[in-house]
Design a protein around this motif. Structure first.
Motif, PDB file in Angstrom:
ATOM      1  N   HIS A 140     -10.006   0.226  -9.127  1.00  0.00           N
ATOM      2  CA  HIS A 140     -11.313   0.063  -9.411  1.00  0.00           C
ATOM      3  C   HIS A 140     -12.166   0.598  -8.067  1.00  0.00           C
ATOM      4  O   HIS A 140     -11.969   0.197  -6.917  1.00  0.00           O
TER       5      HIS A 140
ATOM      6  N   TYR B 206     -17.893  -1.458 -11.272  1.00  0.00           N
ATOM      7  CA  TYR B 206     -16.893  -0.438 -10.616  1.00  0.00           C
ATOM      8  C   TYR B 206     -16.551   0.615 -11.595  1.00  0.00           C
ATOM      9  O   TYR B 206     -16.701   0.212 -12.685  1.00  0.00           O
TER      10      TYR B 206
ATOM     11  N   ASP C 275       0.898  -1.278   0.132  1.00  0.00           N
ATOM     12  CA  ASP C 275       0.064   0.121  -0.075  1.00  0.00           C
ATOM     13  C   ASP C 275       1.053   1.344   0.096  1.00  0.00           C
ATOM     14  O   ASP C 275       0.508   2.421  -0.591  1.00  0.00           O
TER      15      ASP C 275
ATOM     16  N   TYR D 238     -15.263   1.271  -6.233  1.00  0.00           N
ATOM     17  CA  TYR D 238     -16.735   0.499  -5.800  1.00  0.00           C
ATOM     18  C   TYR D 238     -17.584   1.254  -5.346  1.00  0.00           C
ATOM     19  O   TYR D 238     -18.285   1.245  -4.400  1.00  0.00           O
TER      20      TYR D 238
ATOM     21  N   ARG E  51     -10.328  -0.992  -4.626  1.00  0.00           N
ATOM     22  CA  ARG E  51      -9.651  -2.077  -4.613  1.00  0.00           C
ATOM     23  C   ARG E  51      -8.603  -1.991  -5.821  1.00  0.00           C
ATOM     24  O   ARG E  51      -8.860  -1.560  -7.109  1.00  0.00           O
ATOM     25  N   TRP E  52      -7.420  -2.480  -5.829  1.00  0.00           N
ATOM     26  CA  TRP E  52      -6.196  -2.458  -6.698  1.00  0.00           C
ATOM     27  C   TRP E  52      -6.529  -4.059  -7.297  1.00  0.00           C
ATOM     28  O   TRP E  52      -6.179  -5.080  -6.623  1.00  0.00           O
ATOM     29  N   GLU E  53      -6.870  -4.102  -8.448  1.00  0.00           N
ATOM     30  CA  GLU E  53      -7.163  -5.449  -9.020  1.00  0.00           C
ATOM     31  C   GLU E  53      -6.422  -5.549 -10.260  1.00  0.00           C
ATOM     32  O   GLU E  53      -6.149  -5.042 -11.269  1.00  0.00           O
TER      33      GLU E  53
ATOM     34  N   GLU F  61     -11.748   5.199   1.200  1.00  0.00           N
ATOM     35  CA  GLU F  61     -10.880   4.132   1.853  1.00  0.00           C
ATOM     36  C   GLU F  61     -12.070   3.174   1.766  1.00  0.00           C
ATOM     37  O   GLU F  61     -13.198   3.491   2.240  1.00  0.00           O
TER      38      GLU F  61
ATOM     39  N   LYS G 193     -13.647   1.619  -0.398  1.00  0.00           N
ATOM     40  CA  LYS G 193     -14.406   1.489  -1.782  1.00  0.00           C
ATOM     41  C   LYS G 193     -13.359   1.312  -2.821  1.00  0.00           C
ATOM     42  O   LYS G 193     -13.996   1.199  -4.152  1.00  0.00           O
TER      43      LYS G 193
END
Length: 120
Positions: free
Chosen positions: A90, A40, A4, A92, A78-80, A74, A76
């Protein structure tokens, strides 16, 4: 970027002129058709941006670029993995105008690189 501490604090969303007007008018943007389909809002880091624009927005004019404060999302965000296993941010949740650090029409420098909106 699995740690992170190495993830950027800002990501970018490319919007059409109509989508930018909706964000300014409504204060939020639920997403482009592809975002709504995937569930997303697709964002890109500064390093991923040129490839995103070239792949998904080629030939389109009157685009806008929004710099997004990722810390505001925070829980919501995501690292995908996406293209070639790269981690993409992304969102959400709807993109909120209040989390836009800066935005401007999409422009390129003479060398073809993306001119990022001026922040701060």
């Amino acid at each position: 970027m699995s740690d992170d501490q190495n993830k950027p604090l800002t990501a970018y969303k490319v919007l059409t002129a109509d989508q930018m007007q909706a964000l300014e008018r409504d204060g939020s943007f639920a997403g482009a058709p592809v975002d709504l389909e995937d569930g997303y809002v697709h964002l890109s880091t500064a390093d991923q941006l040129a490839e995103t624009i070239d792949k998904h927005f080629a030939g389109q004019a009157d685009l806008h670029l929004v710099a997004v404060d990722l810390a505001a999302y925070e829980g919501k965000l995501r690292w995908e993995p996406s293209r070639g296993g790269q981690l993409f941010p992304h969102l959400y949740a709807p993109l909120l105008l209040e989390t836009a650090i800066a935005y401007s029409p999409l422009e390129r420098h003479e060398d073809g690189s993306i001119r990022l909106p001026v922040t701060g």
